[in-house]
Design a protein around this motif. Sequence first.
Motif, PDB file in Angstrom:
ATOM      1  N   THR A  31       0.698  -1.123   0.518  1.00 18.79           N
ATOM      2  CA  THR A  31      -0.211   0.115   0.015  1.00 18.79           C
ATOM      3  C   THR A  31       0.877   0.843   0.099  1.00 18.79           C
ATOM      4  O   THR A  31       2.139   1.040   0.491  1.00 18.79           O
ATOM      5  CB  THR A  31      -0.785   0.113   1.411  1.00 18.79           C
ATOM      6  OG1 THR A  31       0.086   0.393   2.409  1.00 18.79           O
ATOM      7  CG2 THR A  31      -1.828  -1.222   1.425  1.00 18.79           C
ATOM      8  N   PRO A  32       0.141   2.650  -0.294  1.00 17.49           N
ATOM      9  CA  PRO A  32       1.256   3.651  -0.173  1.00 17.49           C
ATOM     10  C   PRO A  32       2.032   3.984   1.138  1.00 17.49           C
ATOM     11  O   PRO A  32       2.725   4.379   1.035  1.00 17.49           O
ATOM     12  CB  PRO A  32       0.554   4.585  -0.974  1.00 17.49           C
ATOM     13  CG  PRO A  32      -0.717   3.983  -1.122  1.00 17.49           C
ATOM     14  CD  PRO A  32      -0.872   2.836  -0.597  1.00 17.49           C
ATOM     15  N   ASN A  33       1.339   3.423   1.439  1.00 19.60           N
ATOM     16  CA  ASN A  33       1.623   3.531   3.871  1.00 19.60           C
ATOM     17  C   ASN A  33       2.770   2.778   3.834  1.00 19.60           C
ATOM     18  O   ASN A  33       3.846   3.304   4.822  1.00 19.60           O
ATOM     19  CB  ASN A  33       1.072   3.214   4.458  1.00 19.60           C
ATOM     20  CG  ASN A  33      -0.142   4.807   4.562  1.00 19.60           C
ATOM     21  OD1 ASN A  33       0.251   5.726   3.799  1.00 19.60           O
ATOM     22  ND2 ASN A  33      -1.522   4.897   5.582  1.00 19.60           N
ATOM     23  N   ASP A  34       3.311   1.844   3.075  1.00 14.14           N
ATOM     24  CA  ASP A  34       3.733   0.813   2.842  1.00 14.14           C
ATOM     25  C   ASP A  34       5.166   0.539   3.069  1.00 14.14           C
ATOM     26  O   ASP A  34       6.324   0.193   3.080  1.00 14.14           O
ATOM     27  CB  ASP A  34       3.648  -0.569   2.369  1.00 14.14           C
ATOM     28  CG  ASP A  34       2.487  -1.408   3.506  1.00 14.14           C
ATOM     29  OD1 ASP A  34       2.297  -1.111   4.298  1.00 14.14           O
ATOM     30  OD2 ASP A  34       1.616  -1.895   2.677  1.00 14.14           O
ATOM     31  N   LYS A  36       8.514   2.393   1.434  1.00 11.68           N
ATOM     32  CA  LYS A  36      10.235   2.516   2.613  1.00 11.68           C
ATOM     33  C   LYS A  36      11.212   3.460   1.750  1.00 11.68           C
ATOM     34  O   LYS A  36      11.654   2.812   0.910  1.00 11.68           O
ATOM     35  CB  LYS A  36      10.484   1.539   3.346  1.00 11.68           C
ATOM     36  CG  LYS A  36       9.220   0.954   3.843  1.00 11.68           C
ATOM     37  CD  LYS A  36       8.947   1.887   5.548  1.00 11.68           C
ATOM     38  CE  LYS A  36       8.131   0.673   5.960  1.00 11.68           C
ATOM     39  NZ  LYS A  36       6.774   0.883   6.262  1.00 11.68           N
ATOM     40  N   TRP A  37      11.303   4.979   2.278  1.00 15.24           N
ATOM     41  CA  TRP A  37      11.761   5.915   1.348  1.00 15.24           C
ATOM     42  C   TRP A  37      13.123   5.692   1.383  1.00 15.24           C
ATOM     43  O   TRP A  37      13.552   5.724   2.289  1.00 15.24           O
ATOM     44  CB  TRP A  37      11.476   6.922   0.755  1.00 15.24           C
ATOM     45  CG  TRP A  37       9.717   7.065  -0.315  1.00 15.24           C
ATOM     46  CD1 TRP A  37       8.744   7.178   0.264  1.00 15.24           C
ATOM     47  CD2 TRP A  37       9.744   6.973  -1.558  1.00 15.24           C
ATOM     48  NE1 TRP A  37       7.685   6.707  -0.942  1.00 15.24           N
ATOM     49  CE2 TRP A  37       8.952   7.060  -1.696  1.00 15.24           C
ATOM     50  CE3 TRP A  37      10.868   6.592  -2.794  1.00 15.24           C
ATOM     51  CZ2 TRP A  37       8.350   6.507  -3.506  1.00 15.24           C
ATOM     52  CZ3 TRP A  37      10.392   6.003  -3.854  1.00 15.24           C
ATOM     53  CH2 TRP A  37       8.839   6.593  -4.143  1.00 15.24           C
TER      54      TRP A  37
END
Length: 156
Positions: A31-34, A36-37
């Motif tokens: 998901t977008p919240n997952d 990790k940049w």
Amino acid sequence: MKIASVFAIGCIGFCAIASFASAEDAHTMVTPNDVKWAPAPKVLPAGAEAAVLFGDPTKEGLFALRLKLPSGYAIPPHTHPANEVITVISGTTHLGMGETADRSATKALPAGSFFALPPGMAHFVYFDEETVVQITTNGPWGLKYVNPADDPQKSQ
């Protein structure tokens, strides 16, 4: 030193951070919240961020990699050793073909756009707003600058 080896060295840190998604997994959901940049590999100009969603770009096999590119960012003319398959997730990618970065000869590709380039095809990109792209292709991923002086690793 081979391009893939240089990339592998620069990629170790951010691949470890994003190791939650492996090509050996039965399935992968992100998901977008997952996402990790982390700082992008040093083969790219400073300022970009990267996130591995699936696989390992330093090894043979399928992978998915996202790049977050800030406004004003540019990647000089370069080639890749394998097919380059890109989806523009957000923002706009300005893609130009050839060995000379002529911004007047680019095509603006907004969010939702897709492009694919064969191995060895010289191209360049720039971004006039923060943009996220997703690369889905087979590794090992690499980048070779048309003009070796453009390689940011040469100045480090």
